[in-house]
Enzyme design. Structure first.
Site, PDB file in Angstrom:
ATOM      1  N   GLU A 274       0.868  -1.352   0.036  1.00  0.00           N
ATOM      2  CA  GLU A 274      -0.037   0.181   0.115  1.00  0.00           C
ATOM      3  C   GLU A 274       0.738   1.158   0.045  1.00  0.00           C
ATOM      4  O   GLU A 274       0.539   2.082  -0.521  1.00  0.00           O
ATOM      5  CB  GLU A 274      -1.178  -0.086   1.198  1.00  0.00           C
ATOM      6  CG  GLU A 274      -2.023  -1.060   0.967  1.00  0.00           C
ATOM      7  CD  GLU A 274      -2.816  -1.415   2.310  1.00  0.00           C
ATOM      8  OE1 GLU A 274      -4.062  -1.031   2.007  1.00  0.00           O
ATOM      9  OE2 GLU A 274      -2.230  -1.677   3.411  1.00  0.00           O
TER      10      GLU A 274
ATOM     11  N   GLU B 223      -4.733  -9.241   3.649  1.00  0.00           N
ATOM     12  CA  GLU B 223      -5.708  -8.957   5.054  1.00  0.00           C
ATOM     13  C   GLU B 223      -6.654  -9.647   4.825  1.00  0.00           C
ATOM     14  O   GLU B 223      -7.187 -10.258   5.975  1.00  0.00           O
ATOM     15  CB  GLU B 223      -6.072  -7.409   4.798  1.00  0.00           C
ATOM     16  CG  GLU B 223      -4.790  -6.549   5.192  1.00  0.00           C
ATOM     17  CD  GLU B 223      -3.985  -5.998   4.065  1.00  0.00           C
ATOM     18  OE1 GLU B 223      -2.849  -5.527   4.158  1.00  0.00           O
ATOM     19  OE2 GLU B 223      -4.124  -6.815   3.008  1.00  0.00           O
TER      20      GLU B 223
END
Length: 708
Positions: free
Chosen positions: A142, A163
């Site tokens: 990210e 995740e």
């Protein structure tokens, strides 16, 4: 509150954070492109240790951005890059701290802190570049998404947004930026499909092909080539073109596909995938800040939920406990293994021979009762090596060397006289196995380990008629051998420490997750699964429909339904194990007459797939004899979970394994049970089943749950 203040407050919640530094150095880009600032993420450990982000690490990156922001505003630099230490870019949030959080507002602060730091990279006065030089996961991916451009190493071994696999959402921009960068459908593949496919990792080339990275360079001189490319981009010699994102019906179809994948994998039982899809759906309008805000809320909600705590617990079991088995003897007692013998040459034995051959690279010899079987077993191993060669996973020299190391003989004396480790994989009948071990003991060296791959029989009874029963050990693999990591190592009543230590040393070389178990009927996985499956079969025998019995278990989000699992295992094997456990524990384990009828009829399962989906086989339906007790899905589920909780409680009382954690590790690595369950005991604790059945939780509060 400033970003620095936010992170300072959050840092108090992460007392054991391994801090990542963000070191800024300056260099002159090639071709006179100008002065450049390069930020390197480095936690100061050796190059095999991952770099993570906790509050202090984010604060360090924030400070580095403060510095380069001033330089960019003053016109002192033309661009900014972010890279990692050798072989590691960054692998995301510091999960050790996340599991300690007790309040929703603290969890919210972690999400906001990451966003506030990372999004600064996209707001600087000069272009920013991420150089994915090594493993990048979660927040590591990210931080690069917030940059203007990205390059990736062809040698990069692992790249993912894992995740959802753990019970979270990509909460620092992943759910929002990625679909706006590569399109919703590709983003769904990365965020949802790969995560729910046992956390599938991408290689460097795939990252580039997806459009996540703008350029791909070889690993040997990756940073140098990335800087050359950067100079060309800054000088206008290279224009990065990205495809236009389809924000119409294709976006909605992608989200719908994601929901179908989530339904097929977790059946609505785990919220993370659905929360991620909601954010992806909302990101269609391109409003990044709205997406970041939604990520913050979802992240905080999930951090405070049981699924994430169970996911972290499961992750730690696999990564830590799985590598340091409880109860394993001193490894210095282990004997060297320079040759392996395999009794049997059927499919299971051949798979074992291949595994030992590939991992140990020592001579492996198979035996069986006739030459045809021996030749078939050796032929299987050769064919599998040829497949590895075609896939480029071994070169020709290694393929030739491996083939030369495997052989087959009829005479055990000829094959095993100098073997150090001999494993049997013959018919699952105690008399047959005792005879095999007697024959092997007569010809094997005095130091050789005699291992059995039995799935349910007593290792002690198997060794009871031998002169040296102390060298017999259970070595129970799970099928398919090459895929499932678990290896149940069973200590018989007379197994000595040296034999056990050798077994654990071999397991480590085989790259298996070894769990020590007591010599109890069916050990761990098969005992729990047989009790689980037995209750499903019982309610069907009593009158509940197959459809209701199967659907009752869907809220657990298991990788497959009970009867599909039975088909994979094989009804005959399932029946055999249930008969073994029925003899040991007749009050709890039954033998289903309907399952016996299915096996007698030669059926391979309860379903046919003519329509492309499982439907009850009409011939099986005709065999079923049912009573008139019909239960609801809720009643079936409660009954099955109560049975499993009771069995786990009894196994822990009997000392089958050291702790409940070992039972969960076995189910995760040997039966593919999902991380969001944490194996099974966190789920039973969370749902109140443990206390209802056993009067207590299996795990202490704060273990796989929010701390008290």
């Amino acid at each position: 509150m400033t970003t620095a203040e936010l992170l300072k407050g959050a840092a108090e919640l992460f007392p054991d954070e391994v801090v990542t530094s963000a070191n800024v150095r300056h260099l002159d880009l090639p071709f006179g492109a100008g002065r450049f600032a390069l930020i390197t993420l480095d936690n100061g450990f050796d190059h095999t240790k991952p770099t993570t982000f906790g509050p202090q690490s984010l604060a360090n990156l924030n400070t580095a951005i403060d510095q380069v922001e001033k330089e960019a505003a003053a016109g002192e630099i033309v661009g900014i890059g972010v890279t990692g230490k050798p072989f590691i870019f960054a692998v995301g949030a510091d999960l050790k701290g996340v599991e300690l959080l007790k309040k929703h507002e603290d969890a919210l602060a972690i999400g906001k802190g990451g966003h506030e730091v990372f999004k600064r990279l996209s707001g600087l006065a000069v272009p920013t570049f991420a150089y994915y030089n090594g493993a990048a996961m979660g927040g590591g991916v990210e931080v690069g998404l917030h940059c203007s451009y990205r390059t990736v190493s062809a040698a990069l071994p692992a790249f993912s947004l894992p995740e959802v696999f753990l019970g979270l959402v990509p909460g620092w921009g992943g759910c929002t930026i990625l679909p706006n960068l590569i399109g919703a459908d590709k983003a769904v593949s990365v965020i949802i499909e790969n995560s729910l496919n046992q956390n599938k990792q991408l290689k460097g080339g795939q990252v580039y092909d997806l459009g996540i990275a703008d350029a791909l360079f070889e690993g040997a001189d990756f940073l140098e080539q990335s800087l050359l490319w950067t100079a060309a981009v800054l000088k206008g010699e290279i224009a990065v073109e990205r495809p236009e994102i389809d924000r119409g019906e294709a976006w909605d179809q992608a989200v719908a596909r994601g929901r179908f994948i989530a339904d097929s994998k977790v059946h609505g039982a785990a919220p993370a995938a659905y929360r991620a899809l909601d954010i992806i759906a909302a990101a269609k309008d391109g409003d990044l800040q709205k997406g970041y805000d939604a990520e913050d809320v979802a992240l905080a909600d999930l951090i405070m939920g049981g699924e994430l705590r169970s996911g972290i617990y499961a992750f730690n079991l696999v990564q830590k406990r799985g590598k340091r088995p409880a109860g394993a003897p001193d490894k210095s007692l282990a004997r060297p293994v320079t040759k392996v013998g395999v009794v049997g040459a059927g499919l299971m034995a051949s798979q074992l021979a291949l595994l030992f051959l590939r991992r140990l690279e020592v001579p492996v010899v198979l035996t069986d009762i006739d030459q045809e079987r021996v030749d078939k077993g050796v032929g299987y191993v050769h064919a599998e090596i040829d497949k590895l060669l075609l896939k480029g996973r071994v070169n020709q020299d290694k393929a030739n060397r491996l083939k030369a190391l495997v052989s087959g003989v009829l005479d055990k004396a000829e094959g095993f006289s100098d073997a150090d480790f001999i494993i049997e994989a013959v018919f699952e009948e105690i008399g047959v196995k005792q005879q095999v071990f007697a024959e092997v003991e007569a010809v094997a060296p005095a130091h050789a380990i005699l291992a059995t791959n039995t799935s349910s029989l007593s290792v002690s009874e198997m060794a009871s008629k031998l002169k040296n029963p102390e060298r017999v050990v259970g070595f129970h693999f799970f099928n398919p051998v090459a895929i499932l990591p678990l290896l149940e190592i069973v200590r018989g009543e007379q197994t000595d420490d040296a034999s056990l230590a050798t077994a654990f040393a071999v397991a480590k070389k085989l790259k298996k997750t070894a769990v020590l178990t007591k010599d109890a009927p069916a050990f761990v996985v098969n005992r729990i699964l047989t009790r689980f499956m037995g209750e499903i079969q019982n309610v069907i025998d009593e009158g509940t429909s197959v459809e209701v019995a199967e659907k009752a278990i869907e809220p657990l989000g298991l990788p497959m339904s009970p009867l599909v699992l039975l088909e994979l295992v094989g009804p005959a094997i399932g029946l055999h194990v249930s008969e073994t456990l029925n003899r040991a524990f007749p009050d709890r384990f039954t033998v289903s007459p309907n399952l016996a009828a299915v096996v007698k009829a030669g059926k391979r399962g309860f379903y046919v797939y003519d329509s492309g989906k499982p439907e009850l086989d009409p011939e099986v339906a005709a065999l079923l004899k049912q009573g008139d007790v019909v239960l609801t899905e809720e009643q079936v589920r409660a009954r099955v979970l109560d049975a499993v909780a009771q069995e786990i409680g009894l196994m822990l009382d009997e000392g089958v394994v050291a702790e409940a954690q070992d039972i969960d590790l076995c189910l995760i690595t040997g039966a593919g049970w999902p991380f969001h369950l944490g194996g099974i005991t966190p789920y039973l604790d969370r749902e109140g089943v443990s206390e209802r059945v056993t009067g207590k939780r299996f795990l202490e509060p704060g273990v796989a749950s929010v701390p008290a």
